[in-house]
Scaffold this active site. Structure first.
Site, PDB file in Angstrom:
ATOM      1  N   HIS A  43       0.851  -1.176   0.000  1.00  0.00           N
ATOM      2  CA  HIS A  43       0.000   0.000   0.000  1.00  0.00           C
ATOM      3  C   HIS A  43       0.893   1.233   0.000  1.00  0.00           C
ATOM      4  O   HIS A  43       2.103   1.159   0.237  1.00  0.00           O
ATOM      5  CB  HIS A  43      -0.927   0.009   1.217  1.00  0.00           C
ATOM      6  N   ASP A  73       0.390   6.977  -3.874  1.00  0.00           N
ATOM      7  CA  ASP A  73      -0.581   6.536  -4.877  1.00  0.00           C
ATOM      8  C   ASP A  73      -0.780   7.562  -5.985  1.00  0.00           C
ATOM      9  O   ASP A  73      -0.744   7.225  -7.174  1.00  0.00           O
ATOM     10  CB  ASP A  73      -1.939   6.269  -4.211  1.00  0.00           C
TER      11      ASP A  73
END
Length: 405
Positions: A140, A170
Site C-alpha cells: 500500500h 498513490d
C-alpha cells in the site's frame, strides 16, 4: 427489469478529445490516472469485473470514476477477453493495475494487445514495479513511500513519521507519473515513425523522483537526513504550522527576508525576535511565534495576514477548503450530482475541461460503448449493470493496492 443506462456519451472538449482509453478496473492509483485522462477529454471506458470492485465505496460516490463510461466483462472467460481485445483494437491507451504477469495470464498482456494494436500505449501501474525482489508482493501507499525516504521526512523530530493519506505515493508518485508516461508515449506513437510501447509506472520510482531536489541538497551538505531539522520539513521556525487559541492552526512559509519581515511585523514580534539566521536561536524564535499565535483564534489571524505577502495561511479541513475565497473565486471545487469535488486541473484556454458526468456505475454504458466503439460483442458478454445487482452487506479491500484477480 434492467435499469436505465446513464447516456453520457463520449466526453466533449478537452485537449485529449478523440483519445480512447481502456481502463481495466482496479483500485488506488490506476483509477485516479484514468480519471485524470477523462477529465482532460479522453473517452475512458472502464472494464469492470462481475460483482463490482473490492473497496467498500458506493459506486455513486467514487469520484475517481467520473467522466468515464463502464462495461462489465469477465476476463476469466474467453468471451470476456475477446470483447476486451476488441476494445483494445480501437483504443489509443490501455491502463491496468494488476500485479506483474496477471494481465498476461488473463490474456490481455502487452504482447497480445500490441499485436492487435501496434500503436497502443500500454500503461502499467504498480507499487513496486514490474521487476525486482518485491515485484510480486502486496503493498500500500505507506509502504511504498517508506522505502523511498519520503515518509521518513515527515512528522516531528521526536515522534513517528506521519503518512499524508495516500496523496504522496498513490497519486503523486503513482497516478501522475503514469499520466506523464502515457502522454509522452502517446506523442511518440502518433509520430511518423512511432509505435506503441509499454509504460512501466511504479510508485516507488515516481516517489523517489519527487525527492530529486532534496537528494541534491543532501549531497551538497545542505540537508540533514533526519526529521524536523531542515528548512522545509518543520525544522525552521518560519516554515511550519502553529496552533491558535481555538484549536485551529496557521501555516507559515515566510522564507524570503522580505516576506519574513512582514510576517514578524504583522505577528507583533519584530522587536523581540532573535536573528532569523542564527540557528542556535531557532528554538527561542519558535517558542515566541507559537506563544503569539496561541493568543488569538484562527479566524483572527487569518484576517491579520489576509491580503499580505507574509506567506501565512489558515490550515483548513477538507470540508472547509471549497469555501476559501481564492478557491471559490477560481471555481477550484465544483458540485456535480450532489457531490462537492475538485474541478479538473490544470486549465486550458482553447480546450476547456469540465466534470461532464458523475461516477460511472459498473456496466451502465454497455450499449452506448458497443455502438460508439463498434464492438457489438459487448452486449452479448456484459454482465448486469450495477443497479441490477444486489449489494453485499459489506466488502473488504483486497490485499494490496495492485491485487491479483
Amino acid at each position: 427489469m434492467a435499469a436505465a443506462e446513464e447516456h453520457v456519451g463520449p466526453p466533449a472538449g478537452g485537449p485529449l478529445a478523440g483519445v480512447r482509453v481502456v481502463e481495466l478496473a482496479g483500485i488506488g492509483p490506476g483509477p485516479f490516472a484514468a480519471m485524470t485522462l477523462a477529465d482532460l477529454g479522453a473517452d475512458v471506458v472502464r472494464v469492470d469485473r462481475p460483482g463490482g470492485g473490492s473497496l467498500a465505496v458506493p459506486a455513486e460516490y467514487d469520484v475517481t470514476n467520473r467522466n468515464k463510461r463502464s462495461v462489465v466483462l469477465d476476463l476469466k472467460q474467453r468471451a470476456g477477453v475477446a470483447a476486451a481485445l476488441s476494445l483494445v483494437e480501437r483504443a489509443d491507451v490501455l491502463i491496468e493495475g494488476f500485479r506483474p504477469e496477471v494481465a498476461e495470464r488473463l490474456g490481455v498482456g502487452p504482447e497480445v494487445c500490441l499485436a492487435r494494436n501496434p500503436r497502443l500505449v500500454y500503461g502499467r501501474m504498480t507499487g513496486w514495479g514490474q521487476d525486482g525482489p518485491l515485484a510480486q508482493r502486496a503493498g500500500h501507499d505507506i509502504g511504498y513511500i517508506a522505502v523511498t525516504g519520503a515518509l521518513g521526512m515527515t512528522g516531528p523530530a521526536e515522534g513517528p513519521p506521519v503518512a499524508p493519506a495516500n496523496l504522496l505515493g498513490d497519486y503523486a508518485g503513482g497516478s501522475l507519473y503514469l499520466v506523464i508516461g502515457v502522454l509522452a508515449a502517446l506523442q511518440h506513437a502518433r509520430g511518423p515513425q512511432g509505435a506503441g510501447q509499454v509504460v512501466d509506472a511504479a510508485i516507488v520510482d515516481g516517489t523517489s523522483h519527487l525527492t530529486a531536489m532534496l537528494q541534491g541538497l543532501l549531497a551538497a551538505g545542505r540537508w540533514q537526513d533526519r526529521r524536523a531539522a531542515n528548512l522545509l520539513d518543520g525544522g525552521c521556525p518560519f516554515y511550519g504550522t502553529y496552533a491558535t487559541s481555538d484549536g485551529g492552526f496557521m501555516a507559515v512559509g515566510a522564507l524570503e527576508p522580505a516576506f519574513y519581515a512582514e510576517f514578524v511585523r504583522l505577528l507583533g514580534v519584530a522587536d523581540q525576535a532573535p536573528p532569523r539566521d542564527d540557528l542556535a536561536e531557532w528554538e527561542t524564535l519558535r517558542e515566541l511565534i507559537a506563544a503569539r499565535f496561541a493568543s488569538r483564534t484562527r479566524a483572527e489571524w487569518t484576517a491579520v495576514f489576509q491580503d499580505t505577502d507574509a506567506c501565512v495561511a489558515p490550515v483548513l479541513s477538507l470540508t472547509e477548503a471549497p469555501s476559501h475565497p481564492q478557491l471559490a473565486a477560481r471555481g477550484t471545487y465544483v458540485e456535480h450530482g450532489g457531490i462537492t469535488q475538485p474541478a479538473p486541473a490544470p486549465r486550458f484556454s482553447a480546450t476547456p475541461t469540465r466534470v461532464a458526468s458523475g461516477p460511472a456505475r459498473p456496466g451502465a454504458h454497455t450499449a452506448e460503448v458497443a455502438r460508439d466503439w463498434d464492438v457489438p460483442a459487448l452486449t452479448a458478454t456484459a454482465g448486469p449493470a450495477e443497479a441490477d445487482r444486489p449489494r453485499p452487506a459489506a466488502s473488504r479491500p483486497r490485499e494490496g493496492d495492485h491485487p491479483t484477480p
